[in-house]
Design an enzyme around this catalytic site. Structure first.
Site, PDB file in Angstrom:
ATOM      1  N   ASN A  14      36.253  44.656  47.601  1.00 53.44           N
ATOM      2  CA  ASN A  14      36.791  43.853  46.508  1.00 53.44           C
ATOM      3  C   ASN A  14      35.891  42.620  46.425  1.00 53.44           C
ATOM      4  O   ASN A  14      36.060  41.657  47.164  1.00 53.44           O
ATOM      5  CB  ASN A  14      38.245  43.475  46.827  1.00 53.44           C
ATOM      6  CG  ASN A  14      38.851  42.577  45.762  1.00 53.44           C
ATOM      7  OD1 ASN A  14      38.186  42.155  44.821  1.00 53.44           O
ATOM      8  ND2 ASN A  14      40.122  42.266  45.927  1.00 53.44           N
ATOM      9  N   ARG A  98      37.371  47.678  43.863  1.00 54.77           N
ATOM     10  CA  ARG A  98      38.234  47.088  42.843  1.00 54.77           C
ATOM     11  C   ARG A  98      37.319  46.678  41.690  1.00 54.77           C
ATOM     12  O   ARG A  98      36.356  45.924  41.892  1.00 54.77           O
ATOM     13  CB  ARG A  98      38.938  45.861  43.396  1.00 54.77           C
ATOM     14  CG  ARG A  98      39.730  45.150  42.328  1.00 54.77           C
ATOM     15  CD  ARG A  98      40.252  43.842  42.837  1.00 54.77           C
ATOM     16  NE  ARG A  98      41.038  43.184  41.806  1.00 54.77           N
ATOM     17  CZ  ARG A  98      41.185  41.878  41.729  1.00 54.77           C
ATOM     18  NH1 ARG A  98      40.616  41.091  42.614  1.00 54.77           N
ATOM     19  NH2 ARG A  98      41.910  41.350  40.778  1.00 54.77           N
ATOM     20  N   HIS A 186      45.862  42.867  37.655  1.00 56.94           N
ATOM     21  CA  HIS A 186      46.565  43.002  38.941  1.00 56.94           C
ATOM     22  C   HIS A 186      47.230  44.373  39.068  1.00 56.94           C
ATOM     23  O   HIS A 186      48.211  44.536  39.807  1.00 56.94           O
ATOM     24  CB  HIS A 186      47.620  41.893  39.147  1.00 56.94           C
ATOM     25  CG  HIS A 186      47.028  40.529  39.272  1.00 56.94           C
ATOM     26  ND1 HIS A 186      47.516  39.430  38.592  1.00 56.94           N
ATOM     27  CD2 HIS A 186      45.958  40.077  39.964  1.00 56.94           C
ATOM     28  CE1 HIS A 186      46.791  38.366  38.878  1.00 56.94           C
ATOM     29  NE2 HIS A 186      45.822  38.739  39.702  1.00 56.94           N
ATOM     30  N   ARG A 246      42.993  28.593  36.587  1.00 58.28           N
ATOM     31  CA  ARG A 246      43.132  29.007  35.177  1.00 58.28           C
ATOM     32  C   ARG A 246      44.464  28.494  34.628  1.00 58.28           C
ATOM     33  O   ARG A 246      45.454  28.475  35.352  1.00 58.28           O
ATOM     34  CB  ARG A 246      43.084  30.543  35.084  1.00 58.28           C
ATOM     35  CG  ARG A 246      41.696  31.110  35.353  1.00 58.28           C
ATOM     36  CD  ARG A 246      41.744  32.619  35.510  1.00 58.28           C
ATOM     37  NE  ARG A 246      41.759  33.024  36.896  1.00 58.28           N
ATOM     38  CZ  ARG A 246      42.043  34.244  37.332  1.00 58.28           C
ATOM     39  NH1 ARG A 246      42.355  35.190  36.478  1.00 58.28           N
ATOM     40  NH2 ARG A 246      42.025  34.523  38.617  1.00 58.28           N
ATOM     41  N   MET A 289      47.690  26.368  46.839  1.00 54.07           N
ATOM     42  CA  MET A 289      49.101  25.962  46.854  1.00 54.07           C
ATOM     43  C   MET A 289      49.475  25.276  48.163  1.00 54.07           C
ATOM     44  O   MET A 289      50.295  24.349  48.178  1.00 54.07           O
ATOM     45  CB  MET A 289      49.973  27.203  46.605  1.00 54.07           C
ATOM     46  CG  MET A 289      51.440  26.933  46.508  1.00 54.07           C
ATOM     47  SD  MET A 289      51.877  25.756  45.197  1.00 54.07           S
ATOM     48  CE  MET A 289      52.205  26.840  43.817  1.00 54.07           C
ATOM     49  N   GLY A 335      53.447  34.372  46.735  1.00 53.59           N
ATOM     50  CA  GLY A 335      54.689  35.152  46.691  1.00 53.59           C
ATOM     51  C   GLY A 335      55.120  35.654  48.058  1.00 53.59           C
ATOM     52  O   GLY A 335      56.312  35.785  48.341  1.00 53.59           O
ATOM     53  N   GLU A 336      54.149  35.931  48.928  1.00 55.89           N
ATOM     54  CA  GLU A 336      54.493  36.449  50.257  1.00 55.89           C
ATOM     55  C   GLU A 336      54.765  35.337  51.264  1.00 55.89           C
ATOM     56  O   GLU A 336      55.540  35.522  52.199  1.00 55.89           O
ATOM     57  CB  GLU A 336      53.330  37.312  50.795  1.00 55.89           C
ATOM     58  CG  GLU A 336      53.158  38.604  50.026  1.00 55.89           C
ATOM     59  CD  GLU A 336      51.858  39.331  50.362  1.00 55.89           C
ATOM     60  OE1 GLU A 336      51.335  39.143  51.480  1.00 55.89           O
ATOM     61  OE2 GLU A 336      51.365  40.085  49.503  1.00 55.89           O
ATOM     62  N   HIS A 337      54.089  34.188  51.075  1.00 49.69           N
ATOM     63  CA  HIS A 337      54.122  33.190  52.151  1.00 49.69           C
ATOM     64  C   HIS A 337      54.860  31.903  51.840  1.00 49.69           C
ATOM     65  O   HIS A 337      55.143  31.137  52.755  1.00 49.69           O
ATOM     66  CB  HIS A 337      52.685  32.846  52.569  1.00 49.69           C
ATOM     67  CG  HIS A 337      51.912  34.026  53.041  1.00 49.69           C
ATOM     68  ND1 HIS A 337      52.229  34.700  54.192  1.00 49.69           N
ATOM     69  CD2 HIS A 337      50.851  34.683  52.497  1.00 49.69           C
ATOM     70  CE1 HIS A 337      51.391  35.704  54.359  1.00 49.69           C
ATOM     71  NE2 HIS A 337      50.548  35.734  53.344  1.00 49.69           N
ATOM     72  N   GLU A 384      46.394  46.139  47.947  1.00 51.17           N
ATOM     73  CA  GLU A 384      45.494  46.719  46.940  1.00 51.17           C
ATOM     74  C   GLU A 384      44.436  47.593  47.590  1.00 51.17           C
ATOM     75  O   GLU A 384      44.029  48.622  47.037  1.00 51.17           O
ATOM     76  CB  GLU A 384      44.824  45.583  46.144  1.00 51.17           C
ATOM     77  CG  GLU A 384      45.799  44.834  45.252  1.00 51.17           C
ATOM     78  CD  GLU A 384      45.420  43.384  45.035  1.00 51.17           C
ATOM     79  OE1 GLU A 384      45.383  42.623  46.030  1.00 51.17           O
ATOM     80  OE2 GLU A 384      45.166  43.003  43.886  1.00 51.17           O
TER      81      GLU A 384
END
Ligand code: ADP
Length: 403
Positions: A14, A98, A186, A246, A289, A335-337, A384
């Protein structure tokens, strides 16, 4: 090569503008769903660093010269040398990539040919941050491993077949002829979640589900019966949610203003839209984040507030598309962390009948909604690379990787 390293392997790549993620899978064998190794080279062009993990999650030693890489091509050469040294004797029998944009024609992965590669190059302006690097990796592998088949797996494929209104870009027909429509991205992540959801959450998997892929790039996908019916990303990977660099959905008049009011060039506008906006642009601090959550600055708080606001707003919009909601799934880096970001998005979506189990959310459990919640909420790590390995194995007729 130690005795646990399989002889024949599938390599998954990827390749992005500043990172190269990789994973290696056994092409045959019972445990083909687990990578033999996975890792990444990040910060290419600035402060490059490499990390790699073995199947048991232990860190693998990486070469010190990784810190001196200056471009993505050098990163691929280094990776090839490192794989050779670390897994001497393993034979790469296929490489899966990917590729962010498959255009109109590809609703599933393909074995790469020179003609397909030419066709995919034409899509580079639609995904300037990703497509050239994805295809560059295919070129590099073709040179280094001539004769090894390569498979392109597209982020757009999973969304093909959406209703006409979801794909429409409402501009004059003559402008739309060359493929100007909404594609969605995605897709490999969404496809993976759709694949595992029937096992993890059988009661909702065939219902109305929104998946929130919240990483550096972020988007939502609305699923009905496991199929994508709409997504927050459209013609390019700029629409919808606020992302690391973005902006997400933007009044098109803003772009006109950048050109006409501020006299910016096309190149400058592209840089603003892809690299300087979103969390980074709002905060002026970071696109990451974690940095924003750790900061006391008002601009960092505003960036997080906007990220949550936009996510909740788009969730409402896709819930309308679905005519209600049965479940929401969080995945990818944020979302996971980030329990905080999940909690805030779920609180803002409480009107849909979504009630979080705070302890489960803080513990990053798989099911994070309360037992009485009308809409269930889930945290499912995406994969992925595994999706790409499976597609590659299937298309190349390799047993094991295709399982
Ligand atoms: P990509 O694959 O697009 O590079 P990822 O899915 O790895 O992106 O997600 C990267 C994002 O996830 C970054 O914004 C990073 O800050 C965020 N992230 C990773 N871990 C955490 C965490 N523990 N808390 C909050 N955000 C996190």
């Amino acid at each position: 090569m130690d005795s646990s390293t399989p002889a024949d392997v599938v390599l998954v790549l990827n390749a992005g503008s500043s990172s190269l993620k990789f994973a290696m899978y056994a092409s045959a064998g019972a445990r083909a769903t687990e990578a033999v190794c996975r890792g990444q080279i990040e910060g290419i062009g600035t402060t490059p660093r490499m990390s790699a993990k073995a199947a048991d999650s232990s860190m693998l030693p990486v070469p010190g010269r990784a810190a001196t890489l200056n471009d993505s091509r050098a990163a691929l050469v280094l990776l090839a040398e490192w794989l050779n040294e670390t897994f001497a004797g393993a034979r790469i029998v296929g490489v899966g990539h990917r590729v962010v944009h498959g255009g109109l024609d590809h609703d599933s992965p393909v074995v790469v040919t020179p003609a397909i590669l030419d066709e995919l190059r034409k899509l580079e302006p639609l995904a300037p941050l990703h497509q050239p690097y994805n295809l560059g990796a295919i070129d590099a592998v073709a040179q280094r491993l001539p004769g090894v088949p390569q498979v392109a797996c597209f982020d757009t494929s999973f969304h093909r077949g959406q209703p006409a209104v979801a794909e429409l870009v409402p501009l004059p027909a003559e402008l739309r002829k060359g493929g100007l429509q909404r594609y969605g991205f995605h897709g490999l992540s969404y496809e993976y979640i759709a694949t595992v959801l029937p096992d993890i959450a059988p009661a909702v998997a065939s219902g109305r589900v929104i998946i929130a892929h919240l990483g550096s790039g972020a988007s939502l996908c609305a699923l009905r019966e496991g199929r994508s019916v709409d997504s927050s990303l459209g013609f390019t990977a700029l629409d919808g949610l606020c992302m690391g660099t973005r902006p997400g959905a933007l009044d098109p008049g803003v772009v006109l203003y950048l050109f006409q009011g501020l006299g910016m060039s096309a190149q400058e506008v592209e840089t603003v839209l892809y690299k300087r906006s979103g969390l980074l642009g709002i905060s002026g601090i970071s696109n990451d984040m974690r940095d924003l959550l750790a900061s006391d600055a008002a601009s960092a708080r505003l960036a997080i507030d906007y990220f949550v606001y936009r996510a909740a707003r788009e969730i409402g919009s896709l819930a309308a598309v679905l005519g209600g909601l049965d479940a929401i799934v969080f995945t990818a880096g944020i979302g996971e962390h980030s329990a905080v970001v999940r909690r805030r998005i779920c609180e803002a979506s409480a009107w849909l009948g979504l009630q979080l189990d705070l302890a489960a959310n803080d513990a990053h459990a798989t099911c994070i909604s309360s037992p009485t919640s009308k809409v269930s909420a889930w945290m499912i790590p995406t994969n992925e690379e595994l999706m790409i390995a499976r597609h590659t194995g299937r298309l190349l007729g390799l047993v094991g990787a295709s399982q």
